[in-house]
Design an enzyme around this catalytic site. Structure first.
Site, PDB file in Angstrom:
ATOM      1  N   GLY A 176     -13.483   1.362  10.202  1.00  0.00           N
ATOM      2  CA  GLY A 176     -12.533   0.495   9.511  1.00  0.00           C
ATOM      3  C   GLY A 176     -12.189  -0.723  10.355  1.00  0.00           C
ATOM      4  O   GLY A 176     -12.568  -0.804  11.542  1.00  0.00           O
ATOM      5  N   ASP A 177     -11.537  -1.701   9.736  1.00  0.00           N
ATOM      6  CA  ASP A 177     -11.088  -2.929  10.418  1.00  0.00           C
ATOM      7  C   ASP A 177     -12.235  -3.743  11.015  1.00  0.00           C
ATOM      8  O   ASP A 177     -12.065  -4.446  12.014  1.00  0.00           O
ATOM      9  CB  ASP A 177     -10.072  -2.603  11.538  1.00  0.00           C
ATOM     10  CG  ASP A 177      -8.863  -1.880  11.000  1.00  0.00           C
ATOM     11  OD1 ASP A 177      -8.481  -2.143   9.843  1.00  0.00           O
ATOM     12  OD2 ASP A 177      -8.310  -1.041  11.730  1.00  0.00           O
ATOM     13  N   GLY A 234     -13.596  -6.275   9.724  1.00  0.00           N
ATOM     14  CA  GLY A 234     -13.586  -7.663   9.254  1.00  0.00           C
ATOM     15  C   GLY A 234     -14.181  -7.748   7.844  1.00  0.00           C
ATOM     16  O   GLY A 234     -14.693  -8.788   7.433  1.00  0.00           O
ATOM     17  N   LYS A 235     -14.084  -6.640   7.105  1.00  0.00           N
ATOM     18  CA  LYS A 235     -14.648  -6.584   5.742  1.00  0.00           C
ATOM     19  C   LYS A 235     -14.037  -7.626   4.820  1.00  0.00           C
ATOM     20  O   LYS A 235     -14.715  -8.229   4.012  1.00  0.00           O
ATOM     21  CB  LYS A 235     -14.376  -5.200   5.112  1.00  0.00           C
ATOM     22  CG  LYS A 235     -15.019  -4.050   5.820  1.00  0.00           C
ATOM     23  CD  LYS A 235     -14.618  -2.737   5.195  1.00  0.00           C
ATOM     24  CE  LYS A 235     -13.149  -2.391   5.347  1.00  0.00           C
ATOM     25  NZ  LYS A 235     -12.721  -2.137   6.722  1.00  0.00           N
ATOM     26  N   LYS A 277     -12.765 -10.546   5.434  1.00  0.00           N
ATOM     27  CA  LYS A 277     -13.300 -11.899   5.658  1.00  0.00           C
ATOM     28  C   LYS A 277     -14.649 -12.039   4.953  1.00  0.00           C
ATOM     29  O   LYS A 277     -14.911 -13.036   4.289  1.00  0.00           O
ATOM     30  CB  LYS A 277     -13.445 -12.181   7.165  1.00  0.00           C
ATOM     31  CG  LYS A 277     -14.204 -13.468   7.356  1.00  0.00           C
ATOM     32  CD  LYS A 277     -14.466 -13.932   8.732  1.00  0.00           C
ATOM     33  CE  LYS A 277     -15.515 -15.056   8.612  1.00  0.00           C
ATOM     34  NZ  LYS A 277     -15.690 -15.828   9.809  1.00  0.00           N
ATOM     35  N   ALA A 318      -5.417   0.639   3.553  1.00  0.00           N
ATOM     36  CA  ALA A 318      -6.245  -0.473   4.028  1.00  0.00           C
ATOM     37  C   ALA A 318      -5.360  -1.640   4.466  1.00  0.00           C
ATOM     38  O   ALA A 318      -4.286  -1.856   3.912  1.00  0.00           O
ATOM     39  CB  ALA A 318      -7.176  -0.927   2.908  1.00  0.00           C
ATOM     40  N   GLY A 319      -5.830  -2.385   5.447  1.00  0.00           N
ATOM     41  CA  GLY A 319      -5.158  -3.624   5.871  1.00  0.00           C
ATOM     42  C   GLY A 319      -6.237  -4.672   6.007  1.00  0.00           C
ATOM     43  O   GLY A 319      -7.082  -4.579   6.888  1.00  0.00           O
ATOM     44  N   HIS A 320      -6.265  -5.620   5.100  1.00  0.00           N
ATOM     45  CA  HIS A 320      -7.371  -6.577   5.016  1.00  0.00           C
ATOM     46  C   HIS A 320      -6.874  -7.997   5.237  1.00  0.00           C
ATOM     47  O   HIS A 320      -6.012  -8.480   4.500  1.00  0.00           O
ATOM     48  CB  HIS A 320      -8.042  -6.466   3.633  1.00  0.00           C
ATOM     49  CG  HIS A 320      -8.738  -5.152   3.427  1.00  0.00           C
ATOM     50  ND1 HIS A 320      -9.128  -4.689   2.192  1.00  0.00           N
ATOM     51  CD2 HIS A 320      -9.125  -4.211   4.323  1.00  0.00           C
ATOM     52  CE1 HIS A 320      -9.730  -3.513   2.347  1.00  0.00           C
ATOM     53  NE2 HIS A 320      -9.733  -3.206   3.624  1.00  0.00           N
ATOM     54  N   GLN A 361     -11.688   0.981   4.466  1.00  0.00           N
ATOM     55  CA  GLN A 361     -12.012   1.918   5.558  1.00  0.00           C
ATOM     56  C   GLN A 361     -13.467   1.714   6.019  1.00  0.00           C
ATOM     57  O   GLN A 361     -13.934   0.590   5.997  1.00  0.00           O
ATOM     58  CB  GLN A 361     -11.756   3.380   5.132  1.00  0.00           C
ATOM     59  CG  GLN A 361     -10.292   3.732   4.998  1.00  0.00           C
ATOM     60  CD  GLN A 361      -9.664   3.300   3.676  1.00  0.00           C
ATOM     61  OE1 GLN A 361     -10.190   3.572   2.632  1.00  0.00           O
ATOM     62  NE2 GLN A 361      -8.524   2.648   3.728  1.00  0.00           N
ATOM     63  N   ARG A 419      -0.303  -0.337  14.777  1.00  0.00           N
ATOM     64  CA  ARG A 419      -0.705   0.472  15.934  1.00  0.00           C
ATOM     65  C   ARG A 419      -1.801  -0.230  16.743  1.00  0.00           C
ATOM     66  O   ARG A 419      -2.682  -0.868  16.165  1.00  0.00           O
ATOM     67  CB  ARG A 419      -1.272   1.832  15.467  1.00  0.00           C
ATOM     68  CG  ARG A 419      -0.239   2.762  14.881  1.00  0.00           C
ATOM     69  CD  ARG A 419      -0.868   4.062  14.412  1.00  0.00           C
ATOM     70  NE  ARG A 419      -1.715   3.888  13.245  1.00  0.00           N
ATOM     71  CZ  ARG A 419      -2.401   4.867  12.661  1.00  0.00           C
ATOM     72  NH1 ARG A 419      -2.351   6.092  13.141  1.00  0.00           N
ATOM     73  NH2 ARG A 419      -3.133   4.637  11.595  1.00  0.00           N
TER      74      ARG A 419
HETATM   75  P1  GDP Z   1     -10.832  -5.193   7.584  1.00  0.00           P
HETATM   76  O1  GDP Z   1      -9.869  -4.090   7.399  1.00  0.00           O
HETATM   77  O2  GDP Z   1     -12.234  -4.696   7.811  1.00  0.00           O
HETATM   78  O3  GDP Z   1     -10.803  -6.222   6.491  1.00  0.00           O
HETATM   79  O4  GDP Z   1     -10.421  -5.942   8.939  1.00  0.00           O
HETATM   80  P2  GDP Z   1      -8.908  -6.289   9.430  1.00  0.00           P
HETATM   81  O5  GDP Z   1      -8.422  -7.430   8.645  1.00  0.00           O
HETATM   82  O6  GDP Z   1      -8.088  -5.062   9.496  1.00  0.00           O
HETATM   83  O7  GDP Z   1      -9.189  -6.676  10.947  1.00  0.00           O
HETATM   84  C1  GDP Z   1     -10.080  -7.679  11.291  1.00  0.00           C
HETATM   85  C2  GDP Z   1      -9.319  -8.747  12.109  1.00  0.00           C
HETATM   86  O8  GDP Z   1     -10.259  -9.581  12.752  1.00  0.00           O
HETATM   87  C3  GDP Z   1      -8.489  -9.676  11.261  1.00  0.00           C
HETATM   88  O9  GDP Z   1      -7.358 -10.071  11.992  1.00  0.00           O
HETATM   89  C4  GDP Z   1      -9.406 -10.856  11.004  1.00  0.00           C
HETATM   90  O10 GDP Z   1      -8.710 -12.078  10.749  1.00  0.00           O
HETATM   91  C5  GDP Z   1     -10.114 -10.924  12.320  1.00  0.00           C
HETATM   92  N1  GDP Z   1     -11.510 -11.437  12.255  1.00  0.00           N
HETATM   93  C6  GDP Z   1     -12.443 -11.264  11.294  1.00  0.00           C
HETATM   94  N2  GDP Z   1     -13.620 -11.804  11.686  1.00  0.00           N
HETATM   95  C7  GDP Z   1     -13.405 -12.328  12.911  1.00  0.00           C
HETATM   96  C8  GDP Z   1     -14.251 -12.983  13.860  1.00  0.00           C
HETATM   97  O11 GDP Z   1     -15.438 -13.183  13.662  1.00  0.00           O
HETATM   98  N3  GDP Z   1     -13.671 -13.348  15.048  1.00  0.00           N
HETATM   99  C9  GDP Z   1     -12.367 -13.124  15.339  1.00  0.00           C
HETATM  100  N4  GDP Z   1     -11.895 -13.512  16.518  1.00  0.00           N
HETATM  101  N5  GDP Z   1     -11.554 -12.505  14.467  1.00  0.00           N
HETATM  102  C10 GDP Z   1     -12.070 -12.098  13.273  1.00  0.00           C
HETATM  103  P1  IMO Z   2      -9.300  -0.858   6.456  1.00  0.00           P
HETATM  104  O1  IMO Z   2      -9.708  -0.943   5.007  1.00  0.00           O
HETATM  105  C1  IMO Z   2      -8.787   1.636   9.955  1.00  0.00           C
HETATM  106  C2  IMO Z   2      -7.571   5.768   9.258  1.00  0.00           C
HETATM  107  C3  IMO Z   2      -6.206   6.211   9.746  1.00  0.00           C
HETATM  108  C4  IMO Z   2      -6.499   7.661  10.056  1.00  0.00           C
HETATM  109  C5  IMO Z   2      -7.462   8.083   8.955  1.00  0.00           C
HETATM  110  C6  IMO Z   2      -6.796   8.770   7.764  1.00  0.00           C
HETATM  111  O2  IMO Z   2      -8.285  -1.837   6.873  1.00  0.00           O
HETATM  112  O3  IMO Z   2     -10.521  -0.834   7.318  1.00  0.00           O
HETATM  113  P2  IMO Z   2      -5.254   7.903   5.769  1.00  0.00           P
HETATM  114  O4  IMO Z   2      -3.936   7.197   5.794  1.00  0.00           O
HETATM  115  O5  IMO Z   2      -6.350   7.150   5.067  1.00  0.00           O
HETATM  116  O6  IMO Z   2      -5.159   9.309   5.285  1.00  0.00           O
HETATM  117  O7  IMO Z   2      -5.668   8.009   7.333  1.00  0.00           O
HETATM  118  O8  IMO Z   2      -8.078   6.873   8.508  1.00  0.00           O
HETATM  119  N1  IMO Z   2      -7.558   4.598   8.362  1.00  0.00           N
HETATM  120  C7  IMO Z   2      -7.990   3.389   8.727  1.00  0.00           C
HETATM  121  N2  IMO Z   2      -8.394   2.924   9.919  1.00  0.00           N
HETATM  122  N3  IMO Z   2      -8.791   0.831   8.876  1.00  0.00           N
HETATM  123  C8  IMO Z   2      -8.420   1.287   7.664  1.00  0.00           C
HETATM  124  O9  IMO Z   2      -8.544   0.561   6.543  1.00  0.00           O
HETATM  125  C9  IMO Z   2      -7.924   2.603   7.559  1.00  0.00           C
HETATM  126  N4  IMO Z   2      -7.462   3.356   6.540  1.00  0.00           N
HETATM  127  C10 IMO Z   2      -7.242   4.576   7.051  1.00  0.00           C
HETATM  128  O10 IMO Z   2      -5.814   5.488  10.889  1.00  0.00           O
HETATM  129  O11 IMO Z   2      -7.210   7.754  11.275  1.00  0.00           O
HETATM  130 MG    MG Z   3      -8.113  -3.331   8.254  1.00  0.00          MG
END
Ligand code: GDP
Ligand code: IMO
Ligand code: MG
Length: 429
Positions: free
Chosen positions: A12-13, A15-16, A18, A39-41, A227, A306
């Site tokens: 997860g996280d 950069g989906k 973007k 999710a946090g996007h 995720q 976190r």
């Molecule tokens: P997601 O859950 O997969 O959509 O990703 P998140 O938004 O939780 O976390 C990705 C973080 O990286 C966000 O703060 C984005 O703005 C940042 N991000 C995405 N692509 C890039 C990149 O290429 N470089 C940098 N420095 N940050 C990026």
């Molecule tokens: P995005 O879409 C990163 C993790 C939680 C925990 C496990 C189960 O932003 O990538 P849950 O609340 O789903 O039952 O938690 O999954 N988790 C994530 N980690 N990015 C996420 O979403 C997540 N969504 C859940 O931290 O380990």
């Molecule tokens: Mg995220």
């Protein structure tokens, strides 16, 4: 553009959001297919940052329909807070009313699901999953136990009443006697459902069958995963996973369009790795290099705040993700975060600490992960700022060598490279 699914290929996280926002330029219809507000996007446009949880990341475009699909779970008050945050940033509520659609088949997260999520985590103590406490697991549990409330139920009081008569006595026993939590009266749940009905009413697409048939025939579709593969309920680091299927195969089910609506699956990989919550992470760095990745990459959760655990790119789990995630091409994000690392490591295999043997397969039993240590290949860093690079050839030679190494290890083509959070900071190849 082909109909494409964006899949998180790690924990997860990656950069989906973007990548989804970028690809959404060429799509007509963008749909989430699983997960909820766990999710946090993040999408950054002209230095302005938007945080989405349940709303598809294509919502910032005019005239594109964004759908929260049947495979998602919805906590309507969380969705309202999310819409309020985005409207406070200048997007009109009329835009949401025009562009945001919700499947009547999505499941509702009620307060008791969050109560149970919070309680289970504290009961598990040091064995906790580290969930987001958004009620995700308990909502999906009820869905599969055939005792969930769906969006459509909120709009039919007669069946809602009948359903609650069956569901609630059992749920209250569970709350009281399993979890030692407060039971809910039927009136309380009905009042909660009434509030949720009001919140969701402008967005629910009761004509979804007719609309999706047309969309399937005539439009370009982008499926947005939440995720990541390593958090998938079937293929992730079970039990340290979420309760849905973020893999590409999840899209056909959770977006109500079947598997043949998909033509391409972009796996999004961070150029290194992060994880929030508990569970195995073989390349995790608990030293100052991990700390440097966290501070340079601003690795703090969008949903829970976190700190994310950080480590080197793990090609063993990445190859596994390509296989079980059904990935056809790769996007590499946050390459710029590695700008100031003298040496960059990639795990190419795992070594069994007891036998000394090399394990090439991803060990699916996470309880054995402490038996392994990563075997690293070390590459030279590039030591310069790449955030303004617009083409592949503008990247320093060592950055290109790193990407070539990843491509070789993944076995699929890298089609997108991200060198910063903004839409503009992207290289398509
Ligand atoms: P997601 O859950 O997969 O959509 O990703 P998140 O938004 O939780 O976390 C990705 C973080 O990286 C966000 O703060 C984005 O703005 C940042 N991000 C995405 N692509 C890039 C990149 O290429 N470089 C940098 N420095 N940050 C990026
Ligand atoms: P995005 O879409 C990163 C993790 C939680 C925990 C496990 C189960 O932003 O990538 P849950 O609340 O789903 O039952 O938690 O999954 N988790 C994530 N980690 N990015 C996420 O979403 C997540 N969504 C859940 O931290 O380990
Ligand atoms: Mg995220």
């Amino acid at each position: 553009m082909k109909n494409t699914v964006v899949v998180g290929a790690q924990f997860g996280d990656e950069g989906k959001a973007k990548i989804t926002d970028l690809l959404a330029q060429k799509a007509d219809f963008i749909t989430r297919f699983q997960g909820g507000s766990n999710a946090g996007h993040t999408v950054v446009v002209n230095n302005k940052k938007y945080a989405f949880h349940l709303i598809p990341s294509g919502i910032l475009y005019e005239n594109k329909i964004c759908m929260i699909g049947s495979g998602c779970v919805i906590k309507p008050d969380d969705l309202k807070a999310e819409i309020d945050n985005i409207t406070a940033q200048g997007v009109s509520i009329e835009h949401f009313k025009k562009c945001l659609k919700i499947s009547p088949l999505a499941h509702i997260t009620l307060k008791y699901h969050c109560d149970i999520d919070g309680y289970s985590e504290s009961e598990l103590g040091k064995n906790k999953i580290g969930t987001t406490k958004k009620g995700i697991g308990p909502t999906y549990t009820d869905k599969y136990a055939r005792s969930g409330i769906r969006v459509e139920d909120l709009f039919n009081l007669e069946t809602l009443n009948k359903k609650l008569d069956v569901i609630l006595p059992k749920k209250n026993k569970e709350l009281e006697f399993v979890y030692n939590l407060k039971p809910y009266s039927k009136e309380e749940i009905l009042a909660e459902c009434e509030l949720y009905r009001e919140i969701l009413a402008p967005y629910v697409d009761f004509d979804w069958q007719e609309n999706l048939l047309k969309i399937k025939q005539e439009k370009t579709i982008l499926f947005e995963g939440a995720q990541g593969v390593m958090l998938d309920i079937d293929y992730g680091t079970y039990p340290y996973v979420t309760s849905s299927n973020p893999i590409s195969a999840g899209a056909g089910i959770g977006a109500s369009m079947g598997p043949f609506a998909l033509q391409e699956a972009v796996g999004v990989f961070k150029a290194y790795m992060t994880r929030v919550g508990e569970g195995a992470f073989i390349t995790e760095l608990l030293d100052e290099t991990g700390e440097k990745l966290r501070s340079t990459g601003a690795e703090f959760g969008v949903t829970t705040g976190r700190p994310r655990r950080c480590g080197w790119f793990d090609a063993v789990s990445a190859r596994y993700s390509v296989l079980v995630g059904g990935l056809t091409t790769a996007a590499i994000t946050k390459l710029d975060v590695l700008d100031n690392f003298e040496k960059i490591k990639v795990a190419t295999a795992y070594k069994n600490k007891k036998t000394g043997e090399i394990e090439k397969n991803y060990p699916t039993n996470v309880y054995t992960h402490t038996d392994y240590e990563p075997v690293y290949e070390t590459l030279e860093g590039w030591g310069e700022d790449i955030t303004n690079c617009k083409t592949y050839n503008e990247l320093p030679i060592n950055a290109r060598k790193y990407l070539q190494k990843l491509e070789e290890l993944l076995g699929i083509k890298i089609s997108i490279i991200s060198v910063g959070p903004d839409r503009e900071q992207t290289i398509f190849i």
